[in-house]
Scaffold this motif. Sequence first.
Motif, PDB file in Angstrom:
ATOM      1  N   LEU A  10       1.002  -1.222   0.037  1.00 28.78           N
ATOM      2  CA  LEU A  10       0.035   0.094  -0.039  1.00 28.78           C
ATOM      3  C   LEU A  10       0.742   1.332  -0.247  1.00 28.78           C
ATOM      4  O   LEU A  10       0.589   2.253  -0.871  1.00 28.78           O
ATOM      5  N   GLU A  22      -1.991  -5.475   9.315  1.00 29.41           N
ATOM      6  CA  GLU A  22      -3.429  -5.343   9.336  1.00 29.41           C
ATOM      7  C   GLU A  22      -3.837  -4.180  10.179  1.00 29.41           C
ATOM      8  O   GLU A  22      -2.971  -3.149  10.235  1.00 29.41           O
ATOM      9  N   HIS A  44      -8.064  -1.662  -0.241  1.00 32.27           N
ATOM     10  CA  HIS A  44      -6.782  -2.497  -0.459  1.00 32.27           C
ATOM     11  C   HIS A  44      -7.098  -3.854  -0.001  1.00 32.27           C
ATOM     12  O   HIS A  44      -6.048  -4.756   0.136  1.00 32.27           O
ATOM     13  N   ASN A  71      -3.715  -2.056 -10.114  1.00 31.66           N
ATOM     14  CA  ASN A  71      -2.448  -1.406  -9.529  1.00 31.66           C
ATOM     15  C   ASN A  71      -1.392  -1.277 -10.824  1.00 31.66           C
ATOM     16  O   ASN A  71      -1.547  -1.864 -11.790  1.00 31.66           O
ATOM     17  N   GLU A 119      -5.245 -11.961  -1.862  1.00 30.04           N
ATOM     18  CA  GLU A 119      -4.334 -10.867  -2.065  1.00 30.04           C
ATOM     19  C   GLU A 119      -5.154 -10.053  -2.973  1.00 30.04           C
ATOM     20  O   GLU A 119      -5.506 -10.207  -4.282  1.00 30.04           O
ATOM     21  N   SER A 176      -4.197  -7.346  -4.970  1.00 33.23           N
ATOM     22  CA  SER A 176      -3.431  -7.189  -6.299  1.00 33.23           C
ATOM     23  C   SER A 176      -2.094  -7.822  -6.258  1.00 33.23           C
ATOM     24  O   SER A 176      -1.975  -8.928  -6.848  1.00 33.23           O
ATOM     25  N   GLY A 177      -1.310  -7.225  -5.200  1.00 36.06           N
ATOM     26  CA  GLY A 177       0.158  -7.652  -5.474  1.00 36.06           C
ATOM     27  C   GLY A 177       0.899  -6.668  -6.431  1.00 36.06           C
ATOM     28  O   GLY A 177       0.000  -6.127  -7.308  1.00 36.06           O
TER      29      GLY A 177
END
Length: 834
Positions: A137, A290, A376, A483, A671, A673-674
């Motif tokens: 992020l 988190e 996200h 992304n 996940e 995006s990654g």
Amino acid sequence: TSKTTTKTPKARLSTPIDKSIKLDKKIIKDAIVRHLHCSLGTDENKANNHAWWKATCAAVQEQVLEQLRKTQKSHYLNDTRAVHYFSAEFLMGRLMSNNLHNLGMFEQTQQALTELGVNLTDIMEEEPDMALGNGGLGRLAACFIDSLATLDLPAVGYGLHYEHGLFRQEIKNGEQIERPDSWRDYGNPWEICRPESIQEIPLYGYVETKYGDNGRIKKEWHPGLIVKGLPWDIPVVGYGGKTVNVLRLWQSQASDYFNWDVFNAGGYLDAQKENVQAETISKVLYPNDETEAGKELRLIQQYFFSACSLKDIIRRYKRAHGDNWSRFSSQVVIQLNDTHPAIAIPELMRILLDRAELDWDTAWAISSNTFAYTNHTLLPEALEKWPARMFEKILPRHLEIIYEINHRFMLEVEKVWPGNVAMKQKLSIIEEGSDKMVRMGNLSVVGSFKVNGVAEIHSALVKKNLFPEFDHMWPGKLTNVTNGITPRRWLKACNPKLSNLIDDKIGSDWPLDLNKLQELANYADNAKFQKQFMQIKFENKQALAIEIKALTGIDVDPKAIFDVQIKRLHEYKRQHLNLLHIMALYRRLLANPNYDMHPRVFIFGAKAAPGYKLAKDIIYAINQVATRINNDKRVNGKLKVVFLPNYRVSLAEKIIPAADVSEQISTAGKEASGTGNMKLSLNGALTIGTLDGANIEIAEEVGDENIFIFGLTVDEIDALHKTGYNPFDYYDNNREIKAILDWLETDYFTPGKPGALASLKHSLLEGGDPYKVLADFESYSAAHEKVDAAYKDTTRWAKMAILNSAKMGKFTSDRSIKDYVERIWKLEACKVDE
Ligand code: F58
């Protein structure tokens, strides 16, 4: 001077790269020496690498500041609409190499330094990383501001000026130790302090209800504490060196006049206490990836930087538009990077209602047309919730406003689902219960005009599972922006050899138009090009091997396959799946020394949140297994395991160009995006991955034959969950899985300490294996056999690697930013005057 504004950022991109400022080598040399003498008070004979680095920064910064001034003037004269990227994290890494490349003065500077007897690569190592973020992020925010400047878009990044960034990780006896990160101890040559733009931020206290002359109720917040926000500006240099935007980071300070009374009355220590409290706000980045449940300081950090930034925006708006608020949302768009700055929504409402004295509907129309929110994560434990009690104590007026936002929102819900109490409970911004909670995700959706996920599948799941009712109420509000990564840092700067080869083959404008890489596909079958491409990979691996030796003492052979998993340590990312497979290979090699496999080096880089016990246990397990395997002659050099300590941006820049295989093995649906997946593929690594996040889009781009996909899909995971998943089925029925898990309980990897790795086994069996590691093991192992076979066919591998680089055009962050501009921000590019 003449002003030129282009209508769309596309126009800027289709034109060839502007000639960047071409600075003569002699001028650079003189500037560096001048700074050595006049800024640092040393000379060429005495200066060490650190002094050379600082003098070089100062010489570069002269160019940067000149462009910054021109950019600000252009934006002011054109009264441009601008995006304000609010993010609690910006993971910038080092700036020297990036700034030099973006200014187009890397080679000249390198030559200038060589003539002075100094090596640029060496002095760049002096720069501490700006690690003001946890992971994806924060790094995404850094890539985005690079692209915004490159596309000549008016933009400001807003965040916190943490005194300590993400902790430095040391490994002692296999375990992670956290040490403070002191990135500014010897000063940061890139940042500029702006005391003229200090803001004052109220906290705590109570709200008084008054009746105005017109009989209208007026609210007055009497804060209990005021803290100062001091801005530091980091210039953000666009590629081509024309637009230089700023990243403005707020440092908290004690408000001076506030405690002088206490001080004069002899209460020196009490006065100090208040200083300490105020200055604590920007002291340290929360290292959890988190949420930090119920941590008062975290909420204060969020409010502090959001409130400072809003005041800053409003000051600038008023300079051009006075007290006329009608154009606010057409001049200002604020992107919320996750819910961390969501408190900006009630803060803007407070200013519009209590300060500007607008009525609710007018205020809400302005506010809700200003904010957009990026989600996200779907992990329920990562969705922010704050206890209403805490809110009431720290931000009493904001809680009132949130209740009012919610009240009016509930009336909307009633219109769509009349009489449906359960629906109201589900959608409410306030979670009812013994401890009332404020749901920041719901607040963000209600208070924004657009909400986006970060990859196609993630955005689809946001619609389908996370916010389906919001999608029904406001069709079109929920959208996707996949992304991206900046190819300037993640190819041009970090992999100069490959960049030069690409320049030679297809010309040098790919950093601005990454789809050009597509032309490399024409050479994918060309034997000579394959050889050149793989030779560069080999040289990058040699360089990494030297780094590995220096950092860990481990010898690795650059002829082995370099198989890389670099990312935060989390169960959903499944580093333990990788580890179980490594143990399986080890076991196969012990059973059969002739077991057929190309030598492999498994490389890990990962920090665990300090309070995340199992994540730390996994790091320990990786290191213990590594030590055992690396010292076992029987594996005959076929298997090595390396855990590189203190994974960070600058280390990623060394690992990524040297990777053959990219591990992207999260449980499908987890996940979002990654982005590491994109960086690795761009540098010619082949992905072994699940159908999760952006892996799916990467597979679409490179084609199924150029990626190793394995494992359960989102739908299959769902189905498995519904029928009831039992990890013991796999333990009992797969001899290899059983043997490996049982192995963990012996003292084979922890001599004299049996059971030291048992928590891992336990989480995968009695713990229910929440991330379905055992369910995907067989398929993962089979995919690795395909990797091995593909690598042995050197021609085939070279072709696949080239095609990976060639097909990554979509994943430039320039494309992401253009999607944001088109779907959300509606900005226009603004060329900077000469
Ligand atoms: C990451 N989130 C996603 N959060 O996990 C990743 O899939 C995605 O590519 C990336 O965002 C960019 O969209 C992430 O990095 C954090 O680190 C937060 C830190 C602060 C607390 C909450 C999580």
